[in-house]
Design an enzyme around this catalytic site. Structure first.
Site, short mmCIF file in Angstrom:
data_model
loop_
_atom_site.label_atom_id
_atom_site.label_comp_id
_atom_site.label_asym_id
_atom_site.label_seq_id
_atom_site.Cartn_x
_atom_site.Cartn_y
_atom_site.Cartn_z
N SER A 91 35.00 42.03 45.09
CA SER A 91 35.20 42.01 46.54
C SER A 91 36.67 41.92 46.90
O SER A 91 37.05 42.21 48.04
CB SER A 91 34.44 40.83 47.17
OG SER A 91 34.85 39.61 46.58
N SER A 134 42.66 36.37 30.18
CA SER A 134 43.84 35.83 30.87
C SER A 134 44.92 35.47 29.87
O SER A 134 44.63 35.16 28.70
CB SER A 134 43.45 34.56 31.63
OG SER A 134 44.61 33.90 32.10
N TYR A 164 39.79 26.60 31.99
CA TYR A 164 40.03 28.05 32.14
C TYR A 164 40.49 28.66 30.81
O TYR A 164 40.02 29.73 30.41
CB TYR A 164 41.08 28.22 33.23
CG TYR A 164 41.38 29.63 33.67
CD1 TYR A 164 40.49 30.34 34.47
CD2 TYR A 164 42.58 30.25 33.32
CE1 TYR A 164 40.78 31.63 34.89
CE2 TYR A 164 42.89 31.52 33.75
CZ TYR A 164 41.99 32.21 34.54
OH TYR A 164 42.29 33.49 34.94
N ALA A 187 37.55 28.90 28.45
CA ALA A 187 36.64 29.98 28.85
C ALA A 187 37.22 31.34 28.46
O ALA A 187 36.53 32.19 27.88
CB ALA A 187 36.40 29.92 30.36
N ILE A 198 49.20 37.97 38.12
CA ILE A 198 48.95 39.14 38.97
C ILE A 198 48.85 38.65 40.42
O ILE A 198 48.17 37.64 40.69
CB ILE A 198 47.64 39.87 38.57
CG1 ILE A 198 47.61 40.15 37.05
CG2 ILE A 198 47.45 41.14 39.38
CD1 ILE A 198 48.66 41.07 36.50
P1 NAP Z 1 40.38 36.72 43.12
O1 NAP Z 1 41.26 37.57 43.95
O2 NAP Z 1 40.18 35.29 43.44
O3 NAP Z 1 38.96 37.45 43.00
C1 NAP Z 1 37.93 36.85 42.27
C2 NAP Z 1 36.68 37.68 42.39
O4 NAP Z 1 35.66 37.10 41.58
C3 NAP Z 1 36.13 37.73 43.81
O5 NAP Z 1 35.66 39.03 44.07
C4 NAP Z 1 34.96 36.75 43.77
O6 NAP Z 1 33.91 37.11 44.65
C5 NAP Z 1 34.48 36.96 42.35
N1 NAP Z 1 33.68 35.86 41.86
C6 NAP Z 1 34.06 34.57 41.69
N2 NAP Z 1 33.03 33.86 41.21
C7 NAP Z 1 31.98 34.71 41.08
C8 NAP Z 1 30.65 34.57 40.64
N3 NAP Z 1 30.18 33.40 40.22
N4 NAP Z 1 29.86 35.67 40.64
C9 NAP Z 1 30.33 36.86 41.05
N5 NAP Z 1 31.58 37.05 41.48
C10 NAP Z 1 32.40 35.99 41.50
O7 NAP Z 1 40.91 36.70 41.60
P2 NAP Z 1 41.66 37.82 40.73
O8 NAP Z 1 43.06 37.38 40.58
O9 NAP Z 1 41.35 39.17 41.24
O10 NAP Z 1 40.95 37.57 39.33
C11 NAP Z 1 40.04 38.50 38.76
C12 NAP Z 1 39.89 38.17 37.28
O11 NAP Z 1 41.16 38.27 36.63
C13 NAP Z 1 39.39 36.75 37.01
O12 NAP Z 1 38.51 36.75 35.92
C14 NAP Z 1 40.65 36.00 36.65
O13 NAP Z 1 40.39 34.90 35.81
C15 NAP Z 1 41.43 37.08 35.92
N6 NAP Z 1 42.88 36.83 35.90
C16 NAP Z 1 43.61 36.81 37.04
C17 NAP Z 1 44.99 36.58 36.95
C18 NAP Z 1 45.87 36.56 38.16
O14 NAP Z 1 47.06 36.21 38.00
N7 NAP Z 1 45.43 36.93 39.33
C19 NAP Z 1 45.57 36.35 35.72
C20 NAP Z 1 44.78 36.36 34.59
C21 NAP Z 1 43.43 36.61 34.68
P3 NAP Z 1 33.62 36.34 46.06
O15 NAP Z 1 34.95 36.10 46.70
O16 NAP Z 1 32.76 37.30 46.77
O17 NAP Z 1 32.93 35.07 45.69
#
Ligand code: NAP
Length: 240
Positions: free
Chosen positions: A11, A138, A151, A154, A184
Protein backbone atom coordinates in the site's frame (compact mmCIF):
# COMPACT_ATOMS: atom_id res chain seq x y z
CA UNK A 1 -3.89 -14.37 -19.45
CA UNK A 2 -0.88 -12.33 -18.25
CA UNK A 3 1.60 -13.26 -15.57
CA UNK A 4 0.72 -12.27 -12.01
CA UNK A 5 2.92 -10.83 -9.27
CA UNK A 6 1.78 -10.93 -5.63
CA UNK A 7 3.42 -8.18 -3.59
CA UNK A 8 2.81 -8.10 0.16
CA UNK A 9 2.78 -4.82 2.06
CA UNK A 10 2.29 -2.83 -1.11
CA UNK A 11 0.00 0.00 0.00
CA UNK A 12 3.00 2.31 0.40
CA UNK A 13 6.77 2.65 0.48
CA UNK A 14 8.97 0.02 -1.14
CA UNK A 15 6.14 -2.46 -1.73
CA UNK A 16 4.01 0.10 -3.60
CA UNK A 17 6.95 0.91 -5.86
CA UNK A 18 7.66 -2.78 -6.45
CA UNK A 19 4.01 -3.22 -7.49
CA UNK A 20 4.16 -0.23 -9.88
CA UNK A 21 7.45 -1.45 -11.36
CA UNK A 22 6.28 -5.03 -11.91
CA UNK A 23 3.11 -3.66 -13.53
CA UNK A 24 5.33 -1.58 -15.83
CA UNK A 25 7.15 -4.85 -16.66
CA UNK A 26 3.86 -6.43 -17.75
CA UNK A 27 2.64 -8.23 -14.63
CA UNK A 28 -0.92 -8.06 -13.35
CA UNK A 29 -0.74 -7.32 -9.64
CA UNK A 30 -2.21 -8.93 -6.55
CA UNK A 31 -1.61 -6.17 -4.04
CA UNK A 32 -1.66 -7.13 -0.38
CA UNK A 33 -1.87 -4.64 2.46
CA UNK A 34 -3.12 -4.69 6.03
CA UNK A 35 -4.75 -1.39 7.02
CA UNK A 36 -4.04 1.55 4.65
CA UNK A 37 -7.17 1.39 2.44
CA UNK A 38 -6.84 4.84 0.86
CA UNK A 39 -3.16 4.38 -0.03
CA UNK A 40 -3.85 0.93 -1.49
CA UNK A 41 -6.66 2.34 -3.65
CA UNK A 42 -4.29 5.01 -4.99
CA UNK A 43 -1.65 2.43 -5.99
CA UNK A 44 -4.38 0.30 -7.59
CA UNK A 45 -5.54 3.25 -9.70
CA UNK A 46 -1.96 4.02 -10.79
CA UNK A 47 -1.45 0.42 -11.89
CA UNK A 48 -4.76 0.35 -13.76
CA UNK A 49 -3.91 3.66 -15.44
CA UNK A 50 -0.71 1.97 -16.65
CA UNK A 51 -2.86 -0.71 -18.30
CA UNK A 52 -2.49 -3.65 -15.92
CA UNK A 53 -5.01 -5.16 -13.52
CA UNK A 54 -4.65 -4.82 -9.76
CA UNK A 55 -6.57 -6.86 -7.22
CA UNK A 56 -6.48 -5.54 -3.66
CA UNK A 57 -6.00 -8.28 -1.06
CA UNK A 58 -6.45 -6.97 2.47
CA UNK A 59 -5.09 -9.36 5.07
CA UNK A 60 -2.49 -9.68 7.80
CA UNK A 61 0.34 -11.80 6.41
CA UNK A 62 1.12 -13.01 9.94
CA UNK A 63 -2.27 -14.76 10.18
CA UNK A 64 -2.35 -18.16 8.48
CA UNK A 65 -6.13 -18.06 8.72
CA UNK A 66 -6.50 -14.71 6.93
CA UNK A 67 -3.91 -15.62 4.27
CA UNK A 68 -5.66 -18.90 3.52
CA UNK A 69 -9.13 -17.36 3.43
CA UNK A 70 -8.16 -14.74 0.84
CA UNK A 71 -5.57 -16.59 -1.25
CA UNK A 72 -6.98 -20.10 -1.55
CA UNK A 73 -10.06 -19.21 -3.64
CA UNK A 74 -7.88 -17.13 -6.00
CA UNK A 75 -5.34 -19.92 -6.41
CA UNK A 76 -8.06 -22.18 -7.83
CA UNK A 77 -7.90 -20.08 -11.01
CA UNK A 78 -4.53 -18.36 -11.26
CA UNK A 79 -1.03 -18.81 -9.86
CA UNK A 80 1.35 -15.87 -9.41
CA UNK A 81 4.68 -16.22 -11.22
CA UNK A 82 6.30 -13.87 -8.71
CA UNK A 83 5.78 -13.51 -4.97
CA UNK A 84 7.48 -10.62 -3.19
CA UNK A 85 7.44 -11.05 0.59
CA UNK A 86 7.82 -7.38 1.47
CA UNK A 87 5.38 -6.71 4.34
CA UNK A 88 7.20 -5.70 7.49
CA UNK A 89 7.59 -3.14 10.23
CA UNK A 90 9.90 -2.14 13.08
CA UNK A 91 9.13 -1.78 16.77
CA UNK A 92 12.49 -0.65 18.07
CA UNK A 93 13.39 -0.72 21.72
CA UNK A 94 16.26 -2.09 23.78
CA UNK A 95 15.73 -5.77 24.57
CA UNK A 96 15.73 -5.09 28.27
CA UNK A 97 12.59 -2.94 27.82
CA UNK A 98 11.03 -4.96 25.00
CA UNK A 99 7.55 -6.32 25.61
CA UNK A 100 6.79 -9.85 24.49
CA UNK A 101 4.26 -8.46 22.01
CA UNK A 102 6.90 -6.20 20.43
CA UNK A 103 9.14 -9.22 19.96
CA UNK A 104 6.35 -11.47 18.63
CA UNK A 105 4.73 -8.94 16.28
CA UNK A 106 7.97 -8.11 14.47
CA UNK A 107 9.04 -11.75 14.21
CA UNK A 108 5.56 -12.81 13.08
CA UNK A 109 5.09 -10.31 10.27
CA UNK A 110 8.44 -11.17 8.71
CA UNK A 111 8.86 -14.88 9.40
CA UNK A 112 5.28 -16.11 9.71
CA UNK A 113 4.40 -13.80 6.81
CA UNK A 114 7.06 -15.47 4.66
CA UNK A 115 5.89 -18.92 5.80
CA UNK A 116 2.16 -18.34 5.33
CA UNK A 117 2.45 -16.78 1.89
CA UNK A 118 5.15 -19.06 0.51
CA UNK A 119 3.51 -22.22 1.84
CA UNK A 120 0.17 -21.32 0.22
CA UNK A 121 1.62 -20.69 -3.22
CA UNK A 122 4.60 -23.01 -3.39
CA UNK A 123 2.75 -26.26 -4.21
CA UNK A 124 1.24 -24.56 -7.27
CA UNK A 125 4.58 -23.11 -8.40
CA UNK A 126 6.25 -26.51 -8.01
CA UNK A 127 3.53 -28.12 -10.09
CA UNK A 128 4.00 -25.52 -12.84
CA UNK A 129 7.78 -25.82 -12.53
CA UNK A 130 8.21 -22.07 -12.59
CA UNK A 131 8.17 -19.16 -10.17
CA UNK A 132 10.14 -16.58 -8.26
CA UNK A 133 10.05 -15.83 -4.54
CA UNK A 134 11.77 -12.58 -3.58
CA UNK A 135 12.13 -11.79 0.12
CA UNK A 136 12.75 -8.26 1.35
CA UNK A 137 15.11 -8.46 4.33
CA UNK A 138 17.17 -5.57 5.71
CA UNK A 139 20.63 -4.21 6.41
CA UNK A 140 19.73 -5.03 10.02
CA UNK A 141 20.20 -8.70 9.13
CA UNK A 142 23.86 -7.94 8.39
CA UNK A 143 25.02 -5.43 10.98
CA UNK A 144 24.09 -4.34 14.48
CA UNK A 145 21.60 -1.56 15.13
CA UNK A 146 20.78 -1.14 18.82
CA UNK A 147 17.10 -1.44 19.64
CA UNK A 148 16.46 -3.82 16.75
CA UNK A 149 17.05 -7.26 18.25
CA UNK A 150 13.52 -8.30 17.22
CA UNK A 151 13.83 -6.84 13.70
CA UNK A 152 17.42 -8.09 13.19
CA UNK A 153 16.47 -11.59 14.31
CA UNK A 154 13.44 -11.63 12.00
CA UNK A 155 15.36 -10.36 8.96
CA UNK A 156 18.41 -12.59 9.56
CA UNK A 157 15.99 -15.51 9.91
CA UNK A 158 14.45 -14.57 6.58
CA UNK A 159 17.88 -14.82 4.93
CA UNK A 160 18.34 -18.31 6.37
CA UNK A 161 14.92 -19.36 5.13
CA UNK A 162 15.72 -17.92 1.69
CA UNK A 163 18.88 -20.00 1.35
CA UNK A 164 17.28 -23.22 2.60
CA UNK A 165 14.16 -22.97 0.50
CA UNK A 166 16.21 -22.08 -2.59
CA UNK A 167 18.12 -25.34 -2.56
CA UNK A 168 15.05 -27.36 -1.58
CA UNK A 169 13.24 -26.37 -4.77
CA UNK A 170 15.95 -25.43 -7.27
CA UNK A 171 15.35 -28.58 -9.32
CA UNK A 172 11.74 -27.48 -9.83
CA UNK A 173 12.88 -24.21 -11.44
CA UNK A 174 11.42 -22.04 -8.67
CA UNK A 175 14.03 -19.45 -7.72
CA UNK A 176 14.28 -17.84 -4.28
CA UNK A 177 16.36 -14.76 -3.52
CA UNK A 178 16.49 -11.97 -0.95
CA UNK A 179 17.20 -8.27 -1.07
CA UNK A 180 18.54 -6.41 1.95
CA UNK A 181 17.78 -2.71 1.59
CA UNK A 182 19.85 -0.20 3.52
CA UNK A 183 18.17 3.06 4.56
CA UNK A 184 15.39 3.72 2.06
CA UNK A 185 13.40 6.94 2.24
CA UNK A 186 9.94 5.72 3.34
CA UNK A 187 7.78 6.08 6.42
CA UNK A 188 9.91 3.39 8.03
CA UNK A 189 12.77 5.84 8.62
CA UNK A 190 10.58 8.01 10.86
CA UNK A 191 12.07 8.41 14.32
CA UNK A 192 15.60 7.42 13.27
CA UNK A 193 18.51 9.91 13.57
CA UNK A 194 18.58 10.70 9.83
CA UNK A 195 21.55 13.11 9.81
CA UNK A 196 23.74 10.67 11.71
CA UNK A 197 22.75 7.85 9.39
CA UNK A 198 23.35 9.90 6.24
CA UNK A 199 26.97 10.44 7.28
CA UNK A 200 27.50 6.64 7.19
CA UNK A 201 26.25 6.12 3.62
CA UNK A 202 29.13 6.22 1.09
CA UNK A 203 26.86 7.31 -1.80
CA UNK A 204 25.76 10.27 0.35
CA UNK A 205 22.00 9.83 0.01
CA UNK A 206 19.18 7.69 1.30
CA UNK A 207 17.90 5.02 -1.06
CA UNK A 208 14.66 5.48 -3.02
CA UNK A 209 12.02 2.75 -3.26
CA UNK A 210 12.94 2.64 -6.97
CA UNK A 211 16.47 1.49 -6.08
CA UNK A 212 15.00 -1.67 -4.54
CA UNK A 213 12.17 -2.11 -7.04
CA UNK A 214 14.51 -2.21 -10.06
CA UNK A 215 16.42 -5.14 -8.54
CA UNK A 216 13.12 -6.92 -7.89
CA UNK A 217 12.26 -6.27 -11.54
CA UNK A 218 15.49 -7.99 -12.62
CA UNK A 219 15.02 -10.94 -10.25
CA UNK A 220 11.46 -11.38 -11.55
CA UNK A 221 12.62 -11.34 -15.18
CA UNK A 222 13.85 -14.04 -17.55
CA UNK A 223 17.32 -12.44 -17.31
CA UNK A 224 17.91 -13.79 -13.81
CA UNK A 225 17.13 -17.46 -14.51
CA UNK A 226 20.46 -18.74 -13.16
CA UNK A 227 20.33 -16.92 -9.80
CA UNK A 228 18.92 -18.56 -6.71
CA UNK A 229 19.65 -18.66 -2.97
CA UNK A 230 21.36 -15.26 -3.07
CA UNK A 231 21.17 -12.12 -0.96
CA UNK A 232 21.64 -8.73 -2.63
CA UNK A 233 22.34 -5.59 -0.64
CA UNK A 234 20.96 -2.27 -1.89
CA UNK A 235 22.45 0.15 0.58
CA UNK A 236 24.47 2.92 -1.04
CA UNK A 237 27.77 1.20 -0.35
CA UNK A 238 27.57 0.60 3.40
CA UNK A 239 30.10 -2.14 4.23
CA UNK A 240 28.56 -5.01 6.14
P1 NAP B 1 6.36 1.17 4.98
O1 NAP B 1 6.41 2.33 4.08
O2 NAP B 1 6.05 1.33 6.42
O3 NAP B 1 5.36 0.09 4.34
C1 NAP B 1 5.11 -1.12 5.00
C2 NAP B 1 4.06 -1.90 4.25
O4 NAP B 1 3.88 -3.16 4.90
C3 NAP B 1 2.71 -1.22 4.23
O5 NAP B 1 2.13 -1.39 2.96
C4 NAP B 1 1.91 -1.99 5.28
O6 NAP B 1 0.52 -2.05 4.97
C5 NAP B 1 2.49 -3.36 5.11
N1 NAP B 1 2.28 -4.22 6.26
C6 NAP B 1 2.73 -4.04 7.52
N2 NAP B 1 2.32 -5.04 8.29
C7 NAP B 1 1.59 -5.88 7.51
C8 NAP B 1 0.91 -7.10 7.73
N3 NAP B 1 0.89 -7.67 8.93
N4 NAP B 1 0.28 -7.67 6.68
C9 NAP B 1 0.30 -7.11 5.47
N5 NAP B 1 0.93 -5.96 5.19
C10 NAP B 1 1.57 -5.35 6.20
O7 NAP B 1 7.77 0.39 4.97
P2 NAP B 1 8.86 0.20 3.82
O8 NAP B 1 10.02 1.05 4.17
O9 NAP B 1 8.24 0.31 2.48
O10 NAP B 1 9.28 -1.31 4.12
C11 NAP B 1 8.95 -2.38 3.24
C12 NAP B 1 9.85 -3.56 3.59
O11 NAP B 1 11.22 -3.20 3.42
C13 NAP B 1 9.72 -4.03 5.03
O12 NAP B 1 9.81 -5.43 5.10
C14 NAP B 1 10.93 -3.42 5.71
O13 NAP B 1 11.34 -4.17 6.83
C15 NAP B 1 11.95 -3.49 4.59
N6 NAP B 1 13.05 -2.53 4.75
C16 NAP B 1 12.82 -1.19 4.72
C17 NAP B 1 13.91 -0.32 4.87
C18 NAP B 1 13.76 1.16 4.83
O14 NAP B 1 14.76 1.86 5.10
N7 NAP B 1 12.63 1.72 4.48
C19 NAP B 1 15.18 -0.83 5.06
C20 NAP B 1 15.35 -2.21 5.11
C21 NAP B 1 14.28 -3.05 4.94
P3 NAP B 1 -0.60 -1.17 5.76
O15 NAP B 1 -0.04 0.22 5.92
O16 NAP B 1 -1.76 -1.25 4.85
O17 NAP B 1 -0.81 -1.85 7.07
Amino acid sequence: MGKIALVTGASKGIGAQIARTLARDGFDIWLNYCSSDTEAQIVKKEIEAAGKSCVLLKFDVASALEVGKVLMPLLDNQIPFVVVNNAGFRKDTLLVWMKEKEWQDVINVTLNGFFNISKSILPFMLKKREGRIINIASASAHFAIPGQSNYSAAKAGLLGATRSLAIEIAKKNVLVNAISPGFIDTGMLEGLPKEQILATIPLGRFGKPEDVAELVSFLASEKSGYITGQVFQVNGGICT
